[in-house]
Design a protein around this motif. Structure first.
Motif, PDB file in Angstrom:
ATOM      1  N   GLY A   9    -104.820  58.947  34.017  1.00 21.91           N
ATOM      2  CA  GLY A   9    -104.871  58.049  35.169  1.00 21.91           C
ATOM      3  C   GLY A   9    -103.855  56.924  35.064  1.00 21.91           C
ATOM      4  N   ARG A  10    -103.709  56.391  33.860  1.00 20.09           N
ATOM      5  CA  ARG A  10    -102.740  55.307  33.645  1.00 20.09           C
ATOM      6  C   ARG A  10    -101.314  55.817  33.853  1.00 20.09           C
ATOM      7  NH1 ARG A  10    -104.239  52.981  28.459  1.00 20.09           N
ATOM      8  NH2 ARG A  10    -105.887  52.005  29.673  1.00 20.09           N
ATOM      9  N   ARG A  11    -101.056  57.040  33.382  1.00 23.34           N
ATOM     10  CA  ARG A  11     -99.737  57.637  33.539  1.00 23.34           C
ATOM     11  C   ARG A  11     -99.416  57.850  35.023  1.00 23.34           C
ATOM     12  NH1 ARG A  11    -100.005  62.632  30.442  1.00 23.34           N
ATOM     13  NH2 ARG A  11    -100.474  61.261  28.720  1.00 23.34           N
ATOM     14  N   THR A  12    -100.426  58.308  35.774  1.00 24.05           N
ATOM     15  CA  THR A  12    -100.244  58.515  37.211  1.00 24.05           C
ATOM     16  C   THR A  12     -99.975  57.195  37.919  1.00 24.05           C
ATOM     17  OG1 THR A  12    -101.725  60.423  37.138  1.00 24.05           O
ATOM     18  CG2 THR A  12    -101.302  59.452  39.286  1.00 24.05           C
ATOM     19  N   MET A  13    -100.740  56.161  37.537  1.00 25.86           N
ATOM     20  CA  MET A  13    -100.555  54.838  38.136  1.00 25.86           C
ATOM     21  C   MET A  13     -99.150  54.293  37.846  1.00 25.86           C
ATOM     22  SD  MET A  13    -101.862  52.377  39.882  1.00 25.86           S
ATOM     23  CE  MET A  13    -103.624  52.370  39.830  1.00 25.86           C
ATOM     24  N   LEU A  14     -98.680  54.457  36.619  1.00 26.63           N
ATOM     25  CA  LEU A  14     -97.341  53.991  36.258  1.00 26.63           C
ATOM     26  C   LEU A  14     -96.265  54.752  37.033  1.00 26.63           C
ATOM     27  CD1 LEU A  14     -97.726  53.544  32.387  1.00 26.63           C
ATOM     28  CD2 LEU A  14     -97.376  51.739  34.094  1.00 26.63           C
ATOM     29  N   VAL A  16     -96.599  56.223  40.014  1.00 32.22           N
ATOM     30  CA  VAL A  16     -96.638  55.786  41.419  1.00 32.22           C
ATOM     31  C   VAL A  16     -95.966  54.422  41.563  1.00 32.22           C
ATOM     32  CG1 VAL A  16     -98.173  55.040  43.282  1.00 32.22           C
ATOM     33  CG2 VAL A  16     -98.664  57.153  42.024  1.00 32.22           C
ATOM     34  N   THR A  17     -96.258  53.506  40.625  1.00 29.74           N
ATOM     35  CA  THR A  17     -95.644  52.167  40.660  1.00 29.74           C
ATOM     36  C   THR A  17     -94.131  52.265  40.528  1.00 29.74           C
ATOM     37  OG1 THR A  17     -97.647  51.234  39.663  1.00 29.74           O
ATOM     38  CG2 THR A  17     -95.647  49.893  39.584  1.00 29.74           C
ATOM     39  N   ALA A  18     -93.661  53.119  39.619  1.00 32.55           N
ATOM     40  CA  ALA A  18     -92.218  53.291  39.423  1.00 32.55           C
ATOM     41  C   ALA A  18     -91.551  53.854  40.675  1.00 32.55           C
ATOM     42  CB  ALA A  18     -91.969  54.203  38.224  1.00 32.55           C
ATOM     43  N   LEU A  19     -92.219  54.817  41.318  1.00 33.03           N
ATOM     44  CA  LEU A  19     -91.656  55.409  42.532  1.00 33.03           C
ATOM     45  C   LEU A  19     -91.585  54.388  43.662  1.00 33.03           C
ATOM     46  CD1 LEU A  19     -93.335  58.947  42.525  1.00 33.03           C
ATOM     47  CD2 LEU A  19     -90.922  58.410  42.147  1.00 33.03           C
ATOM     48  N   LEU A  20     -92.593  53.515  43.746  1.00 34.02           N
ATOM     49  CA  LEU A  20     -92.590  52.475  44.777  1.00 34.02           C
ATOM     50  C   LEU A  20     -91.519  51.415  44.507  1.00 34.02           C
ATOM     51  CD1 LEU A  20     -96.434  51.960  45.332  1.00 34.02           C
ATOM     52  CD2 LEU A  20     -94.805  52.982  46.927  1.00 34.02           C
ATOM     53  N   ALA A  21     -91.282  51.132  43.231  1.00 37.05           N
ATOM     54  CA  ALA A  21     -90.310  50.093  42.865  1.00 37.05           C
ATOM     55  C   ALA A  21     -88.869  50.598  42.899  1.00 37.05           C
ATOM     56  CB  ALA A  21     -90.631  49.558  41.467  1.00 37.05           C
ATOM     57  N   LEU A  22     -88.685  51.920  42.837  1.00 32.00           N
ATOM     58  CA  LEU A  22     -87.330  52.488  42.744  1.00 32.00           C
ATOM     59  C   LEU A  22     -86.414  52.082  43.904  1.00 32.00           C
ATOM     60  CD1 LEU A  22     -85.400  54.298  41.147  1.00 32.00           C
ATOM     61  CD2 LEU A  22     -86.288  56.251  42.446  1.00 32.00           C
TER      62      LEU A  22
END
Length: 199
Positions: A9-14, A16-22
Motif C-alpha cells: 500500500g505504501r509503495r502504491t501511495m508513493l 501515485v504521489t510521484a505520478l501526480l508530482a511529475l
C-alpha cells in the motif's frame, strides 16, 4: 501478511504521489532552463517593456513632417539604413517586401519604413530614386535635428540591431539583428497579426 499489505500500500501511495508530482517537476525544469519548442519561439528579441515613440521628430525625404500618429493603426516594420542604399540595402528591401507579401491577406496590416540617419543624407543618395520607383508603398523617413529626432535615434540605435517592429499603438516592441532570418521574421509577424486585436 499484514506487513506485506502495508508495504504494498505504501509503495502504491508513493507511486501515485510521484505520478501526480511529475508534471509539476517537468514544468519547473522547462521554466528553470528557459526551454521553449522551436515552433513557438520568437526569432526577434522582444523589447521589455515596449518603448513608446515620441509624437514628433520624423520627416519624409521632401522635408515634410511625419507625425507618429501617421504610423499608428498598422504594424510597422522599420529597416535602419545609415549609409547609401547600395545593392545589399536594396536586397534587404526586396526581402522585407517579400515578407509582407507572404502574409497574404494580412499584408495590408503591415507597412514598411526605410529609416535613414538624416533627411539631408537621404536626399544625397541617388539610389533612393530607384528605390521609391520600385517600392511606391515604402515610407522613407529620417529623424529630425533636435530633441524629438534625437529620441528616435536613441530608441532605434541599439547596437547590433537593424530591423524593428512597431505595434499599432506606437510602441517599439521587437528588434532583429543586422542580418536576420527572414523566414523567422515572417513567422513572428504571422503570430503577432494572428493574435493581435489592434491594427
Amino acid at each position: 501478511m499484514r506487513v506485506a499489505t502495508l508495504t504494498s500500500g505504501r509503495r502504491t501511495m508513493l507511486l501515485v504521489t510521484a505520478l501526480l508530482a511529475l508534471p509539476f517537476a517537468v514544468a519547473f525544469g522547462l521554466y528553470f532552463f528557459e526551454w521553449r519548442p522551436a515552433k513557438l519561439a520568437n526569432h526577434g528579441e522582444f523589447i521589455v517593456p515596449p518603448l513608446p515613440l515620441p509624437e514628433t521628430g520624423l520627416s519624409l525625404v521632401d522635408g515634410s513632417p511625419l507625425p507618429t500618429a501617421d504610423l499608428r493603426r498598422k504594424w510597422t516594420l522599420v529597416m535602419i539604413q545609415t549609409t547609401p542604399c547600395t545593392m545589399a540595402c536594396q536586397k534587404d528591401l526586396h526581402q522585407i517586401r517579400q515578407v509582407q507579401v507572404a502574409l497574404n491577406k494580412e499584408m495590408v496590416r503591415l507597412r514598411r519604413v526605410l529609416m535613414g540617419s538624416s533627411v539631408t543624407g537621404l536626399r544625397a543618395d541617388p539610389a533612393l530614386v530607384d528605390v521609391q520607383r520600385s517600392y511606391p508603398d515604402l515610407v522613407i523617413a529620417a529623424p529630425d535635428v533636435g530633441e524629438p529626432g534625437e529620441a528616435w535615434r536613441t530608441i532605434l540605435a541599439a547596437s547590433g540591431y537593424r530591423f524593428y517592429i512597431i505595434d499599432p499603438l506606437g510602441n517599439v516592441m521587437m528588434r532583429y539583428p543586422q542580418e536576420p532570418e527572414m523566414q523567422g521574421m515572417l513567422r513572428d509577424l504571422e503570430r503577432l497579426l494572428k493574435y493581435s486585436w489592434v491594427g
